[in-house]
Motif scaffolding. Structure first.
Motif, PDB file in Angstrom:
ATOM      1  N   LEU A 293      45.673  42.479  40.334  1.00  0.00           N
ATOM      2  CA  LEU A 293      44.889  41.891  40.050  1.00  0.00           C
ATOM      3  C   LEU A 293      44.749  40.395  40.174  1.00  0.00           C
ATOM      4  CD1 LEU A 293      44.748  43.750  36.459  1.00  0.00           C
ATOM      5  CD2 LEU A 293      43.214  43.839  38.139  1.00  0.00           C
ATOM      6  N   SER A 296      43.103  40.130  43.638  1.00  0.00           N
ATOM      7  CA  SER A 296      41.803  40.450  43.164  1.00  0.00           C
ATOM      8  C   SER A 296      40.979  39.347  42.807  1.00  0.00           C
ATOM      9  CB  SER A 296      41.685  41.751  42.266  1.00  0.00           C
ATOM     10  OG  SER A 296      40.385  41.890  41.725  1.00  0.00           O
ATOM     11  N   SER A 297      41.497  38.466  41.798  1.00  0.00           N
ATOM     12  CA  SER A 297      40.791  37.499  41.298  1.00  0.00           C
ATOM     13  C   SER A 297      40.711  36.293  42.458  1.00  0.00           C
ATOM     14  CB  SER A 297      41.771  36.875  40.108  1.00  0.00           C
ATOM     15  OG  SER A 297      43.139  36.287  40.453  1.00  0.00           O
ATOM     16  N   THR A 330      37.393  42.509  34.355  1.00  0.00           N
ATOM     17  CA  THR A 330      38.726  42.137  34.542  1.00  0.00           C
ATOM     18  C   THR A 330      39.615  42.187  33.124  1.00  0.00           C
ATOM     19  OG1 THR A 330      38.398  40.572  36.187  1.00  0.00           O
ATOM     20  CG2 THR A 330      40.530  40.329  35.202  1.00  0.00           C
ATOM     21  N   TYR A 417      41.059  49.543  45.281  1.00  0.00           N
ATOM     22  CA  TYR A 417      40.513  50.004  43.871  1.00  0.00           C
ATOM     23  C   TYR A 417      40.570  51.735  43.695  1.00  0.00           C
ATOM     24  CZ  TYR A 417      39.007  45.328  42.631  1.00  0.00           C
ATOM     25  OH  TYR A 417      39.078  43.829  42.587  1.00  0.00           O
TER      26      TYR A 417
END
Length: 485
Positions: A293, A296-297, A330, A417
C-alpha cells in the motif's frame, strides 16, 4: 499582541482547545477510553465548524490563513480520515492494557492539527509550523508498536533523520524566497529589481524538493516503505492518507494562487513518469500489505500530479474526485487489514496469510476486493471515475506521453491488486480457528460505511460527485464559476 479581529478558521482553535483538554485530563487521571472519546468529540466539533472563521481577512492578502471551498473540502477529508483512524486504533487502547497509550490519540490529534494548519496556510510561517507538528507527531506514532519494538524504533529513526533533512531544505528555500520578495506569502517567488533570476529558481526548487519528500514521489520515496512497515497499521493509514492530503493540498495552493514558474512543467514531467512507473514496479515485489500500500500510494500521487500539471476546466473536478476516491478506498483496505490482525495472528499484514478469506469472512473479502478494484480503477468502484477524470485532463491538454504512462501504470497495478484477490480466493491448506474470529463491531461498521461510499460513488457518480465540483484553486480564473455551482 494579536488583535481580536485576526482571521482564523474555526476548526484550528477547536482542535487546540480539544487537545488542551485532553492534556489536562491525562495529567489528572489516565483513561484510554476517555482519551479516544475526547479525540472523536473534538474532531466532530471541528467538523461542525468547517466554513466558519473569526475576524476578517485583510484586503491586501497578507493573512496567515486562507479559507475557501478548497481548504474546507480538504479539511473535511482530513478530519473524517482522522476519525476513521481513531476507530481503527481503538483496539490498542481498550483491548490491550499492557501499555498506557493515552498519548496515542493525543498524538493523532496533534497530527490532524498540523495537517489542518498546512491546509489553511496562506503564509510560510503557519505552513512550516503545521509541517513540523505533523512530522513530530508521526515520529511518536510510528513507535507505538508492541511487537516488535525495534522495528518501530528503526522506522521512527529513519523518518526523523530524512524528514529533518527535507525540512531543512524546504526551510532554506523559504529563506531564499523571503530574500527575493521580502514577503512570507505562500506562493512561488518572482524576481523583482536587481535580484539574480537564479535565486527564485533555487528557492522554488528547494521548496518543491521538501514537498516532494513529504509526498514520497520518486526519487524521494524509499523512506515510506520502511516507515509504514514499522508503524502500526492505523498509523500507516495516517501516513498514506492524512499526510498525503495535507501536503498535496499545500502543493496545489502554493502553485495555484500565482504564476507558475516555466521550469515546473519539465520537472513534473520527469517526476510523474518516475513516480507512476517506479511505484507500481516496486509494488510487484512486496509480500506485505503495508509495503504494497505504500508503493500504491506513491503511484496514486503520480496520477494526481497529472491532473495538477493540466490546468483547465476539468482539472478541479479530477483532483477533488480522485482525492475522495483514494481516501475512501485506502482507508477501507487499512480498516480490513486492521480487523484481521490479532494476538494469535500478528503477521496479518503478510499477504500469504490471507488465504481462504473468502471462505472464513466472505463480506470482508468482498469489501477488500471492491476497495482494491477501486484503487485499480475498475468498475463498480468510485476509483474508475476518478481515474477517468485524470485521463480526461490529459486528453484535454494532449499529454500523450503521460497518458501512456497512466495506462501502463494502471495495467501493472491491476496485476498486483488482482493477485491479492486471488490469494483470498485460494483455499487455506488447513482450517484455521484464528480466521473464524469475531470482528470488532466498530471496525465492521467502518468497513460497511466505506464500502457504501465506494459503491455509491461508482454506481451513481453524477449525484455523488457533483457537489464536489469544482473546488480546487489551481485555476484562479475559475473562482467566479465556483460560486455559480
Amino acid at each position: 499582541m494579536i488583535g481580536h479581529d485576526v482571521f482564523l478558521p474555526t476548526p484550528l482553535p477547536v482542535l487546540c482547545v480539544g487537545i488542551t483538554v485532553m492534556l489536562a485530563a491525562t495529567a489528572w487521571r489516565r483513561s484510554v477510553d476517555r482519551s479516544f472519546l475526547s479525540g472523536m468529540v473534538t474532531l466532530l466539533l471541528a467538523l461542525a465548524f468547517v466554513g466558519h472563521h473569526t475576524g476578517t481577512a485583510p484586503d491586501n492578502g497578507d493573512s496567515l490563513f486562507i479559507q475557501d471551498r478548497w481548504t474546507n473540502y480538504t479539511a473535511i477529508l482530513i478530519m473524517l480520515s482522522s476519525m476513521c483512524i481513531l476507530l481503527m486504533s481503538w483496539r490498542d487502547g481498550t483491548h490491550d492494557r499492557t501499555t498506557l497509550v493515552d498519548e496515542y490519540p493525543l498524538l493523532c490529534m496533534l497530527g490532524a492539527l498540523g495537517a489542518l494548519t498546512m491546509v489553511f496556510s496562506a503564509n510560510y510561517m503557519p505552513f512550516f509550523l503545521g509541517l513540523e507538528i505533523l512530522g513530530i507527531s508521526l515520529m511518536g506514532l510510528v513507535t507505538f508498536r508492541h511487537r516488535p519494538v525495534m522495528q518501530g524504533c528503526e522506522a521512527a529513526m529513519k523518518y526523523l533523520i530524512l524528514s529533518g533533512v527535507s525540512s531543512a531544505i524546504l526551510l532554506f528555500g523559504v529563506g531564499l524566497a523571503y530574500g527575493v520578495t521580502g514577503s512570507l506569502r505562500f506562493m512561488p517567488p518572482i524576481t523583482t529589481g536587481d535580484v539574480s533570476p537564479a535565486l527564485p529558481v533555487a528557492a522554488t526548487v528547494m521548496i518543491l524538493i521538501g514537498m516532494f519528500f513529504k509526498l514520497s514521489v520518486v526519487p524521494f520515496h524509499m523512506w515510506l516503505l520502511d516507515v509504514m512497515e514499522g508503524a502500526p497499521v492505523p498509523v500507516a493509514a495516517f501516513l498514506a492518507v492524512v499526510s498525503k492530503i495535507a501536503i498535496f493540498s499545500a502543493l496545489v495552493r502554493y502553485f495555484g494562487t500565482g504564476d507558475q514558474p516555466p521550469f515546473l512543467n519539465d520537472i513534473l514531467y520527469v517526476v510523474i513518469i518516475l513516480t507512476i512507473i517506479g511505484g507500481n514496479l516496486l509494488a510487484l515485489r512486496q509480500t506485505s500489505f503495508t509495503r504494497l500500500l505504500a508503493c500504491s500510494s506513491i503511484a496514486h500521487v503520480g496520477y494526481l500530479l497529472i491532473a495538477f500539471l493540466c490546468p483547465g476546466r476539468l482539472q478541479s473536478g479530477a483532483i477533488t474526485v480522485y482525492l475522495a476516491a483514494y481516501t475512501a478506498s485506502t482507508l477501507g483496505v487499512f480498516a480490513i487489514v486492521t480487523a484481521m490482525i490479532t494476538p494469535e495472528r500478528p503477521d496479518g499484514t503478510v499477504i500469504a496469510q490471507w488465504k481462504g478469506l473468502f471462505f472464513s469472512h466472505p463480506f470482508l473479502a468482498s469489501a477488500m476486493s471492491l476497495m482494491l478494484l477501486s484503487l485499480a480503477g475498475i468498475p463498480p468502484g468510485i476509483g474508475f471515475f476518478a481515474k477517468f477524470e485524470i485521463a480526461a485532463t490529459g486528453v484535454e491538454h494532449q499529454r500523450n506521453l503521460l497518458l501512456g504512462v497512466l495506462i501502463i501504470g494502471s495495467i501493472i497495478g491491476l496485476y498486483y491488486y488482482l493477485n491479492i484477490i486471488r490469494v483470498m480466493m485460494t483455499a487455506p491448506p488447513l482450517p484455521s480457528a484464528s480466521l473464524n474470529r469475531h470482528v470488532r463491531p466498530e471496525l465492521m461498521a467502518l468497513v460497511i460505511v466505506l464500502t457504501v461510499i465506494v459503491v455509491i460513488g461508482g454506481l451513481f457518480p453524477a449525484r455523488a460527485i457533483h457537489p464536489l465540483l469544482p473546488v480546487s484553486p489551481v485555476v484562479p480564473a475559475m473562482q467566479n464559476e465556483m460560486t455559480m455551482h
